[in-house]
Enzyme design. Structure first.
Site, PDB file in Angstrom:
ATOM      1  N   GLU A 427       0.703  -1.025  -0.199  1.00 33.07           N
ATOM      2  CA  GLU A 427       0.114   0.271   0.144  1.00 33.07           C
ATOM      3  C   GLU A 427       0.932   1.103   0.118  1.00 33.07           C
ATOM      4  O   GLU A 427       0.260   2.158   1.129  1.00 33.07           O
ATOM      5  CB  GLU A 427      -0.988   0.123   1.670  1.00 33.07           C
ATOM      6  CG  GLU A 427      -2.005  -0.621   1.586  1.00 33.07           C
ATOM      7  CD  GLU A 427      -2.968  -1.274   2.221  1.00 33.07           C
ATOM      8  OE1 GLU A 427      -2.756  -0.003   3.294  1.00 33.07           O
ATOM      9  OE2 GLU A 427      -3.777  -1.942   2.286  1.00 33.07           O
ATOM     10  N   GLU A 503      -4.094  -9.037   1.002  1.00 37.51           N
ATOM     11  CA  GLU A 503      -4.486  -8.859   2.117  1.00 37.51           C
ATOM     12  C   GLU A 503      -5.566  -8.876   1.809  1.00 37.51           C
ATOM     13  O   GLU A 503      -6.382  -8.066   1.443  1.00 37.51           O
ATOM     14  CB  GLU A 503      -4.038  -7.784   2.061  1.00 37.51           C
ATOM     15  CG  GLU A 503      -3.871  -7.036   4.167  1.00 37.51           C
ATOM     16  CD  GLU A 503      -3.269  -6.484   3.982  1.00 37.51           C
ATOM     17  OE1 GLU A 503      -1.682  -5.988   3.839  1.00 37.51           O
ATOM     18  OE2 GLU A 503      -3.947  -5.138   5.226  1.00 37.51           O
TER      19      GLU A 503
HETATM   20  C1  GAL Z   1      -3.992  -2.261   5.841  1.00 36.97           C
HETATM   21  C2  GAL Z   1      -2.008  -2.712   5.935  1.00 36.97           C
HETATM   22  C3  GAL Z   1      -2.156  -3.215   7.014  1.00 36.97           C
HETATM   23  C4  GAL Z   1      -2.857  -2.877   8.271  1.00 36.97           C
HETATM   24  C5  GAL Z   1      -4.021  -3.256   7.733  1.00 36.97           C
HETATM   25  C6  GAL Z   1      -5.249  -2.897   8.846  1.00 36.97           C
HETATM   26  O1  GAL Z   1      -4.353  -1.828   4.854  1.00 36.97           O
HETATM   27  O2  GAL Z   1      -1.604  -3.155   4.459  1.00 36.97           O
HETATM   28  O3  GAL Z   1      -0.596  -3.350   7.300  1.00 36.97           O
HETATM   29  O4  GAL Z   1      -2.625  -1.613   8.453  1.00 36.97           O
HETATM   30  O5  GAL Z   1      -4.728  -2.442   6.532  1.00 36.97           O
HETATM   31  O6  GAL Z   1      -6.215  -3.707   8.198  1.00 36.97           O
END
Ligand code: GAL
Length: 824
Positions: A427, A503
């Site tokens: 991100e 993710e």
């Molecule tokens: C994502 C990020 C992670 C963590 C997660 C929490 O956007 O890549 O590091 O912050 O959100 O939901």
């Protein structure tokens, strides 16, 4: 000081056997530590008697105390769509990681040897001094680096003073980074002509069931015009020499020394069959043996086929992965093999087959364990590139250091079969800049140059930007973070015709805590700072697990997912991150900070574990005061159907819906999608007694049952150790689950009383945790309140063999005792 002199080789790195030419020593014992800055500490004559004696790996911040003001950050988290800055409490765990720390030790090097120090990771901005002179600087705290200290060491075999200064700036992280020499430090000694650090590259250009070709490229330092002879044997997983080559040539052209082998009927590496080979080389220069070097590897093929998906050894599969931070809960960032093995053992049983090291380079021990235990890895170096997420984040170093950091990561892990993909970042705000694709391509090209065998991905969350500006189109494997509703559009727009869930989920839940009414909700918060264990709550940017299961089931071109996260971690306590002290650790985990599985573990297990059945029922059934109130019951099971009984009365059979049945319910039932993956009885009035679930197999026959009973009065402490026999190496760990139970052994699910511990014999108390993200109890003190009736205490072996007696006591309860043993 002399006491700390390392007089012998105490411990050898696994892959470098004891050899005259090359030695590898872990510098673990005999360190001194000072928290703060101090002048003169690099000099050999400095008196460090008053400093704290520590062993490395060491995390100076995990001992606390927790404090709201530790690294208090006033920021707008733009990736969470925040527009205005607000006070973020507990963002980095509320622990004192900010500041300077010094470490000192001594080591000796035999005359005429080259000496190199390898730091597996030092948090952060490491300045390495040998005998008062600065030998190396490495800013990035997560990366491994090596430092040639030959020019600075005493030539007469006198003890050398190694001093390391580390500094963590405030606002340098979005989570708890740990502090200090939190990974191993290794001292290598070699002849001048040798294989340099990470100096081999082993690939398997052809893999089939019949045979595999194995290519080994060995770099030789200081080879000059010498005749180099390398004798390499390929050793199979069962210890047989299955191929060998003996070649002599000059490598004055500067290319590595190449050897090729054929291995018949290779034992292929996969998560289910983690078979490991070794290439064992003897290196001669002008006829003299100068080095021996072993490269461990696996034989496996990876392929990504547009529209079809990911193939390992020619077999289609989807990643059933989790993202993990590097901290080990109550142990902090200090790496420990037994703790990593414990994590992987739990994940394996869940059916997880892949790990993303979010968002940084892992400890080498984790990669080795993934090779051995069978996990596919996505290794990721960065959370930010040239544009900041944190004021003092990596962006300060990106221009000067990114390539060096990438090269170290790639060379370190390019021979590990578990690694199947590189990620170049998470991100990164750069994804939305007009020329961001240039930075991405710079990093992807480094991966391809150093390792042409693995695809590259990037975790992207700004879908509109990356579809429009060319960023996503040039990454080998486009990875989407969340945004399940934009997968189809992205698949259609992008040339790769494949989407990775780099993710997913970010579902929030607290172990053993259930909120009523049961509703699917984004950003739900409660006065107790917990989230509901019904697994229906998530953050504004995220979703519940069922959406990701459906994406995997419904589209060939989704190649799987990495759930945020396998384990709860220190810091990032969303949805309690904005002025919500004492929340200071995450509740995203499938497993909590105490390594205790939440209910969600069984949801993933019911879908992912194809070799064992799952039947799990929630919530607990001890609700004094809720009599007659609606208390929905969920069942996570691998069976297609089940029937629920409360005190013998049937509440009917439920079966999992098909995709089209669940689609037909959409708009009418907010949990329509969940009905594909969970069995849910939404109208169950609570009455104390017995909750029973009978599962039916595909032919409709009763196959298994599960009973949860209302607990009586808390009576005793029940102890369950994950292992009772430890290695007497001073590092091995047993995780002991401590449960408050009634006289019949039923968990008292809301008992939070204080438990204290004692350890006698050949072990010592190491830490405890209860999984409560608001608990400010210090992990290393031998007492901890239970949370939802449970906690975990960790016992560490000493270097003595013998019996270990662990005792847990709490007011009003019979004491729990468990016997462990340690041996060699
Ligand atoms: C994502 C990020 C992670 C963590 C997660 C929490 O956007 O890549 O590091 O912050 O959100 O939901």
């Amino acid at each position: 000081m002399n006491k700390r002199l390392i007089t012998g080789i105490c411990c050898f790195f696994l892959f470098s056997a004891v050899m005259a030419q090359r030695t590898e020593v872990l510098l673990e014992k005999g360190w001194k530590f000072f928290r703060g800055d101090i002048s003169g500490a690099a000099h050999p004559g400095y008196d460090d008697e008053q400093w704290q004696a520590v062993t490395v790996p060491h995390d100076w911040a995990i001992y606390g105390p927790f404090d709201r003001d530790n690294d208090l950050q006033k920021v707008a988290v733009t990736q969470n769509f925040e527009k205005q800055a607000s006070v973020k409490t507990g963002r980095t765990g509320g622990l004192p990681y900010v500041g300077v720390g010094w470490y000192r030790t001594t080591f000796t090097v035999p005359a005429r040897k080259q000496a190199t120090l390898v730091f597996d990771g030092a948090m952060s901005e490491a300045r390495v001094y040998i005998n008062g002179q600065e030998a190396c600087f490495w800013p990035f705290g997560y990366n491994s680096f090596h430092c040639d200290v030959t020019p600075y060491i005493y030539k007469d075999g006198k003890p050398n003073t190694l001093a390391v200064r580390l500094e963590n700036k405030p606002q340098s992280s979005r989570w708890y980074p740990g502090a200090g020499l939190y990974r191993n430090v290794r001292l290598l000694t070699t002849e001048p002509v040798c294989v340099p650090v990470w100096g081999t590259q082993l690939t398997t250009p052809h893999v089939s069931d019949k045979y595999a070709s194995v290519r080994l490229r060995t770099e030789i330092a200081n080879a000059g015009n010498k005749h180099i002879r390398i004798v390499t044997e390929i050793i199979s997983p069962d210890g047989k020499v299955v191929a060998a080559k003996d070649n002599t040539r000059k490598i004055n052209h500067g290319q590595p020394f190449e050897q090729n082998f054929l291995v018949d009927a290779p034992a292929l590496w996969s998560p289910e069959t983690p078979r490991l080979y070794k290439a064992s080389s003897k290196i001669y220069a002008d006829g003299r043996l100068v080095d021996e070097y072993t490269t461990r590897f696996g034989i496996r093929s990876i392929e990504i086929v547009a529209d079809k998906g990911f193939f390992l050894n020619g077999k289609h599969r989807k990643f059933q992965g989790v993202c993990n931070h590097h901290d080990l809960g109550p142990l902090g960032a200090a790496v420990n093999v037994a703790a990593l093995r414990r994590q992987l053992t739990l994940l394996k049983d869940m059916g997880c087959d892949a790990i993303r090291t979010s968002h940084n380079m892992p400890a080498p021990e984790l990669v080795e364990l993934c090779d051995e235990m069978g996990f596919m890895m996505m290794i990721e170096p960065f959370d930010e590139w040239d544009i900041a997420k944190c004021d003092n984040g990596y962006h300060r170093y990106f221009d000067e250091w990114a390539e060096r950091d990438m090269v170290n990561m790639l060379r370190h892990y390019r021979n590990n079969p578990s690694v199947i993909m590189w990620s170049i970042g998470n991100e990164v705000p750069t994804q939305c800049s007009a020329e961001g694709y240039k930075v991405a391509s710079f990093l992807q090209d480094i991966c391809h140059r150093e390792d042409p065998t693995r695809p590259v991905t990037c975790g992207m969350d700004q879908v509109s930007c990356v579809l429009e500006n060319g960023f996503a189109a040039m990454i080998d494997v486009p990875g989407l973070n969340y945004r399940a509703h934009r997968y189809v559009e992205s698949y259609n727009a992008l040339p790769q015709n494949i989407i990775l869930g780099s993710e997913t989920a970010s579902t929030v839940s607290s172990r053993g805590v259930y909120k009523f009414p049961v509703e699917k909700r984004a950003g739900a918060t409660y006065a107790d700072h917990q989230s509901s264990g019904y697994d229906v709550e998530y953050c504004s940017w995220s979703n519940v697990p069922d959406e990701d299961f459906a994406l995997a089931d419904d589209y060939d071109w989704t190649i799987g997912q990495f759930v945020w996260t396998g384990f709860d971690y220190l810091g990032e306590p969303s949805p309690y991150d904005t002025d919500a002290w004492p929340s200071h650790s995450s509740v995203f985990g499938i497993i909590d900070l105490a390594s205790l599985p939440k209910d969600r573990y069984y949801l993933y297990r019911s879908i992912w574990n194809k070799t064992a059945n799952t039947l799990h029922v929630l919530p607990h059934w001890t609700w004094p005061g809720r009599e007659g109130e609606n208390t929905p019951v969920f069942v996570y099971t691998s069976y297609p159907a089940a029937e629920l009984f409360v005190n013998g009365k049937s509440y009917g059979k439920q079966r999992k819906l098909t995709a089209s049945e669940s689609k037909a319910l959409q708009g009418k039932d907010s949990l329509a999608l969940q009905r594909r993956y969970r069995l849910m009885w939404m109208d169950v009035p609570y009455e104390p007694g017995e909750l029973k679930v009978v599962a039916y197999d595909a032919s409709g026959k009763p196959a298994e049952e599960k009973i949860v009973r209302t607990a009586g009065k808390p009576h005793h402490l029940e102890l369950v150790a994950d292992r009772t026999r430890l290695a007497a190496d001073g590092k091995d760990l047993a995780y002991i689950t401590v449960r408050v139970v009634d006289k019949d052994g039923n968990l008292c699910p809301s008992d939070n009383r204080l438990v204290s511990f004692s350890v006698k014999g050949a072990g010592r108390y190491r830490a405890a945790a209860n999984g409560d993200a608001t608990s400010l109890d210090l992990f290393h003190l031998p007492k901890m309140p239970a949370f939802s009736g449970q906690l975990t205490a960790i016992v560490q072996s000493t270097e003595q063999s013998g019996e270990i007696v662990f005792e847990a006591k709490a007011k009003g309860l019979q004491t729990g005792i468990i016997l462990l043993s340690a041996g060699r």
